[in-house]
Design a protein around this motif. Structure first.
Motif, PDB file in Angstrom:
ATOM      1  N   HIS A  58       0.821  -1.208   0.000  1.00  0.00           N
ATOM      2  CA  HIS A  58       0.000   0.000   0.000  1.00  0.00           C
ATOM      3  C   HIS A  58       0.862   1.267   0.000  1.00  0.00           C
ATOM      4  O   HIS A  58       0.351   2.365   0.209  1.00  0.00           O
ATOM      5  N   ASN A 105     -11.544  -3.117  -2.761  1.00  0.00           N
ATOM      6  CA  ASN A 105     -10.840  -1.833  -2.777  1.00  0.00           C
ATOM      7  C   ASN A 105      -9.390  -1.994  -2.331  1.00  0.00           C
ATOM      8  O   ASN A 105      -8.471  -1.414  -2.933  1.00  0.00           O
ATOM      9  N   TYR A 108      -7.385  -4.048  -4.929  1.00  0.00           N
ATOM     10  CA  TYR A 108      -7.167  -3.195  -6.100  1.00  0.00           C
ATOM     11  C   TYR A 108      -6.045  -2.192  -5.809  1.00  0.00           C
ATOM     12  O   TYR A 108      -5.177  -1.944  -6.652  1.00  0.00           O
ATOM     13  N   GLU A 109      -6.049  -1.642  -4.609  1.00  0.00           N
ATOM     14  CA  GLU A 109      -5.004  -0.697  -4.213  1.00  0.00           C
ATOM     15  C   GLU A 109      -3.636  -1.375  -4.224  1.00  0.00           C
ATOM     16  O   GLU A 109      -2.642  -0.787  -4.674  1.00  0.00           O
ATOM     17  N   LYS A 112      -2.633  -1.841  -7.893  1.00  0.00           N
ATOM     18  CA  LYS A 112      -2.271  -0.573  -8.527  1.00  0.00           C
ATOM     19  C   LYS A 112      -0.901  -0.103  -8.048  1.00  0.00           C
ATOM     20  O   LYS A 112      -0.108   0.437  -8.831  1.00  0.00           O
ATOM     21  N   SER A 113      -0.605  -0.296  -6.768  1.00  0.00           N
ATOM     22  CA  SER A 113       0.714   0.070  -6.243  1.00  0.00           C
ATOM     23  C   SER A 113       1.816  -0.706  -6.951  1.00  0.00           C
ATOM     24  O   SER A 113       2.859  -0.146  -7.320  1.00  0.00           O
TER      25      SER A 113
END
Length: 340
Positions: A58, A105, A108-109, A112-113
């Motif tokens: 994260h 969520n 997905y985070e 994406k990171s």
């Protein structure tokens, strides 16, 4: 000259399997990412020669540093550990969303990171032709034409790999291949009351929301995953492979399990039930899992999308063990199921 693979989730099932393969691959150095380099699992890997680096999925900035100098990155994200975290359950209530939506969520985070960091100019430039192998699943929402809107642990992966990187990071996408993982053969540990469920008369019954003749992929995740990753890394990018030791229906799975256990096939059975029946008493977890089993009927666990299988990779000359259900059964401790 040695090459470097960075393994996300190295202390887990998939990452651990990748590490086991590359520890025996000449010319490769392994960099493993961990939130706690002082944990026992991290220390054990360090003792084997793995460079354990502290990083947070994260925190993209920590990933950029961890990825620098990598020739190959293995990516995996986590939906289920946050799902069972009581703090996340409370957070979901405060935010007025389901725990499934929250974990979508969060995963997905994570993805994406990873994608943002791997696409950093100083990272992507050093990656091999196939420099990222990302663990993902089919898009349940897309492949079902919108029928499944809340099969979160599928879509949280597919919405990043490949959707997000193809849209946001085309240069990284050109260096990426994907591994999808079949049903973990170890999953019965978490659902002993359903699979293989011991009945009062001593027989065993699986009750699932999948049609009796629907074929599904089954994977010994700890033993076989790493070989699929190695094969994909050696092929040109843009490939997708389904990691599975065997493809068979759940009814056939039960018979293969019986054979591995030395039981008479008459002692086992399979019954298709509705999502509501399969998920009864299981809350949001039960519904998420039951919908996955129904999804396996149509369009299929792989979303009905053609992809490479183990036998295809074998024909290309790659070493792919493909552990069968019977082989897995013989090496497992089934006391949890037998003593219910």
């Amino acid at each position: 000259m040695s090459r470097t693979i960075v393994i996300i989730g190295i202390t887990g099932n998939q990452g651990g399997s990748v590490a086991n393969v590359y520890l025996n691959e000449p010319g490769w150095r392994i960099r493993g990412l961990t939130r706690d380099p002082n944990s026992e699992s991290s220390k054990a890997l360090a003792a084997k020669g793995v460079d354990m680096v502290k990083a947070d999925l994260h925190d993209p900035s920590s990933l950029v540093q961890a990825f620098k100098g990598a020739n190959l990155i293995f990516s995996v994200t986590d939906f289920w550990k946050p799902f069972f975290n009581p703090a996340n359950v409370e957070r979901a209530k405060r935010e007025g969303i389901s725990i499934g939506q929250l974990c979508y969520n969060l995963e997905y985070e994570q993805g994406k990171s990873i994608a943002d960091a791997a696409a950093h100019p100083e990272v992507v430039a050093g990656l091999d032709e196939t420099g990222l192998v990302a663990s993902t699943l089919s898009s349940a929402r897309g492949c079902s034409q919108g029928k499944y809107q809340q099969l979160y642990h599928f879509d949280s992966k597919a919405d990043i790999f490949p959707k997000n990187i193809e849209e946001q990071h085309p240069e990284l996408a050109k260096k990426t291949s994907y591994i999808q993982t079949g049903y973990f053969m170890t999953s019965w540990h978490y659902m002993p009351h359903r699979w293989p469920g011991k009945q009062s008369d001593g027989t065993f019954l699986a009750r699932m929301a999948t049609a009796p003749d629907a074929i599904a992929p089954h994977l010994d995740v700890n033993a076989d995953t790493g070989y699929y990753v190695r094969a994909l890394a050696q092929l040109p990018p843009g490939k997708t492979a389904m990691a599975a030791g065997e493809w068979c229906s759940w009814g056939s799975w039960m018979k293969k399990w019986a054979k591995g256990m030395g039981f008479d096939e008459a002692k086992v059975g399979y019954e298709q039930v509705s999502v509501e029946e399969m998920s009864e008493g299981g809350g949001e977890f039960g519904k998420e899992v039951a919908e996955m089993y129904e999804y396996t009927t149509s369009p299929g666990y792989d979303g009905g999308v053609p992809m490479l299988k183990g036998e295809d990779l074998r024909k290309m000359g790659f070493e792919i063990p493909m552990t069968t259900v019977e082989e897995y059964t013989k090496k497992e401790d089934w006391s949890l199921a037998l003593n219910v």
